[in-house]
Design a protein around this motif. Sequence first.
Motif, mmCIF file in Angstrom:
data_model
loop_
_atom_site.group_PDB
_atom_site.id
_atom_site.type_symbol
_atom_site.label_atom_id
_atom_site.label_comp_id
_atom_site.label_asym_id
_atom_site.label_seq_id
_atom_site.Cartn_x
_atom_site.Cartn_y
_atom_site.Cartn_z
ATOM 1 N N ARG A 152 0.143 1.844 7.935
ATOM 2 C CA ARG A 152 1.502 2.303 8.217
ATOM 3 C C ARG A 152 1.888 2.123 9.679
ATOM 4 O O ARG A 152 3.044 2.339 10.045
ATOM 5 C CB ARG A 152 1.647 3.784 7.840
ATOM 6 C CG ARG A 152 1.592 4.015 6.342
ATOM 7 C CD ARG A 152 1.584 5.472 6.041
ATOM 8 N NE ARG A 152 2.894 6.071 6.200
ATOM 9 C CZ ARG A 152 3.088 7.366 6.406
ATOM 10 N NH1 ARG A 152 2.070 8.171 6.498
ATOM 11 N NH2 ARG A 152 4.302 7.826 6.534
ATOM 12 N N THR A 153 0.924 1.778 10.533
ATOM 13 C CA THR A 153 1.255 1.609 11.956
ATOM 14 C C THR A 153 1.228 0.144 12.358
ATOM 15 O O THR A 153 1.378 -0.170 13.536
ATOM 16 C CB THR A 153 0.257 2.367 12.845
ATOM 17 O OG1 THR A 153 -1.033 1.776 12.657
ATOM 18 C CG2 THR A 153 0.201 3.833 12.494
ATOM 19 N N VAL A 186 4.215 -1.389 5.738
ATOM 20 C CA VAL A 186 4.535 -0.047 6.219
ATOM 21 C C VAL A 186 5.294 0.725 5.135
ATOM 22 O O VAL A 186 4.994 1.885 4.843
ATOM 23 C CB VAL A 186 5.360 -0.117 7.515
ATOM 24 C CG1 VAL A 186 5.860 1.259 7.920
ATOM 25 C CG2 VAL A 186 4.538 -0.728 8.638
ATOM 26 N N ASN A 240 4.302 4.136 3.244
ATOM 27 C CA ASN A 240 5.162 5.318 3.220
ATOM 28 C C ASN A 240 5.414 5.779 1.790
ATOM 29 O O ASN A 240 5.422 6.985 1.505
ATOM 30 C CB ASN A 240 6.497 5.018 3.899
ATOM 31 C CG ASN A 240 6.330 4.746 5.383
ATOM 32 O OD1 ASN A 240 5.266 5.033 5.947
ATOM 33 N ND2 ASN A 240 7.338 4.183 6.010
ATOM 34 N N ARG A 269 -1.793 8.210 10.797
ATOM 35 C CA ARG A 269 -0.622 7.536 11.370
ATOM 36 C C ARG A 269 -0.178 8.229 12.652
ATOM 37 O O ARG A 269 0.004 7.591 13.685
ATOM 38 C CB ARG A 269 0.524 7.537 10.365
ATOM 39 C CG ARG A 269 1.782 6.842 10.857
ATOM 40 C CD ARG A 269 2.949 7.113 9.939
ATOM 41 N NE ARG A 269 3.266 8.534 9.872
ATOM 42 C CZ ARG A 269 4.133 9.145 10.644
ATOM 43 N NH1 ARG A 269 4.788 8.473 11.558
ATOM 44 N NH2 ARG A 269 4.356 10.436 10.539
#
Lengths: 250, 223
Positions: A63-64, A72, A76, A131
């Motif tokens: 996600r980063t 990403v 999420n 994250r």
Amino acid sequence: MSWDWQVFCQDTITQEVGQSCFGKNGDTTYLDWMLSAWGWTVSVSLLSLLIALILGSLIGTLRTLPDRPWIVRLGNAWVELFRNIPLLVQVFVWYHVIPSIFPALKRVDGFILVVFAIGLFTSARIAEQVRSGIQALPRGQRYAGMAVGFTTFQTYRYVLLPMAFRIIIPPLTSETMNVFKNSSVAFAVSVAELTMFAMQAQEETARGVEVYLAVTALYVFSAFVVNRIMTFIEKRSRVPGMIAASGGGH
Amino acid sequence: MNLALDWSFFSWDLFSNYVWKGLKYSVMLTVIATIGGIFFGTLLALMRLSGKKWLDLPATIYVNGMRSIPLVMMILWFFLLMPMLIGRPIGAETSAVVTFIAFEAAYFSEIMRAGIQSIPRGQVFAGQAVGMTYSQNMRLVVLPQAFRNMLPVLLTQTIILFQDTSLVYAIGAYDMLKGFDIAGKNYGRPVESYLTAAVTYFVLCYALSWFVKRLHKKIAIIR
């Protein structure tokens, strides 16, 4: 109200109080039963935690990623999905729905399915912490990795993740304690863990207060042990010069 | 893979006969437990911040004790103990309401404590300077601001609370999950029913958390 702690020395079938509180020759007392239930609680918790740590770290890291908007978004979506359905409902989905969609899973033990339910539920929460741990690092850390010619993978492997994981140990501590508490939902699909034991032993012996007290004490004791272990890890892995060397603990 | 799900059994009647009653109870439990939890949680937070040991110590023991016990165990405890204390049987639904207020108070108290501690000391001094008593200062200066600062966190806790209401399953109280559970069993379609339950919870909780996110942004801008 009077106490009757002898209930733990009773045989689970004959209800007779034995000489020793541990059953002999294949008999089981309520104490035996409770200790085995504690074993199941610990097993469910540790295995769920293992799944949650692996998946949570992976998804939290994804996600980063820079310049990968779809990865990403997928990460999420994973977090939102597992965060917005109650754990008990997720347990039912794993136990009743998934085996009927994938018949190959019909023979899989309920224990394994619950481990996956709690593991994936917790993975979303750990992903969130991983994250935020990575994003809490100064931007310069990532640039430093790029400056020495690291690939993205190397930057994460050698620079970002070792820092991020050490920063997020305190929230991971509470998450680990939550896993032990959350393992109690396994009663809903008849895994013989502590809550299941408490409900059944209460029914059979009608000594609910003694049984619940003992079970509650075991939960509190487990949480305490987890807390001590995590505090030890936190002290040993402190980043020199970064996190204030205060007493530690919580 | 076998995706032969049969949705023909699912009808509006099923929803109104089984699920609606449970949904109303889940929402009622969430609202009462939030209001009660914030009220008692604020009292516990004030006790912990009072600086008086005889107030701080019992509140700390209560909060940490509650937080280290699984909610399911607390639900079972209250269901067992409340009839003993009041001397007559008590319904699972009523018992769950009391349990949730008592349990959530511990969690809300930590949020309110952080909220109160986030108020600059100058605010308290200002209140004292215009001659306010401790209770006036708390009521008129500190708590309204703490409450406002913590509103997004309080609402997030309420979403978790709503999800946790499904745990009343342990004592057989009739909440939304129980509604889906019974409907699935009566129609012989547990798979579809549990799946619908998951989707319903997801839609409700996702909508609520989206709303909280927006509110958070709004408050953040004003500050």
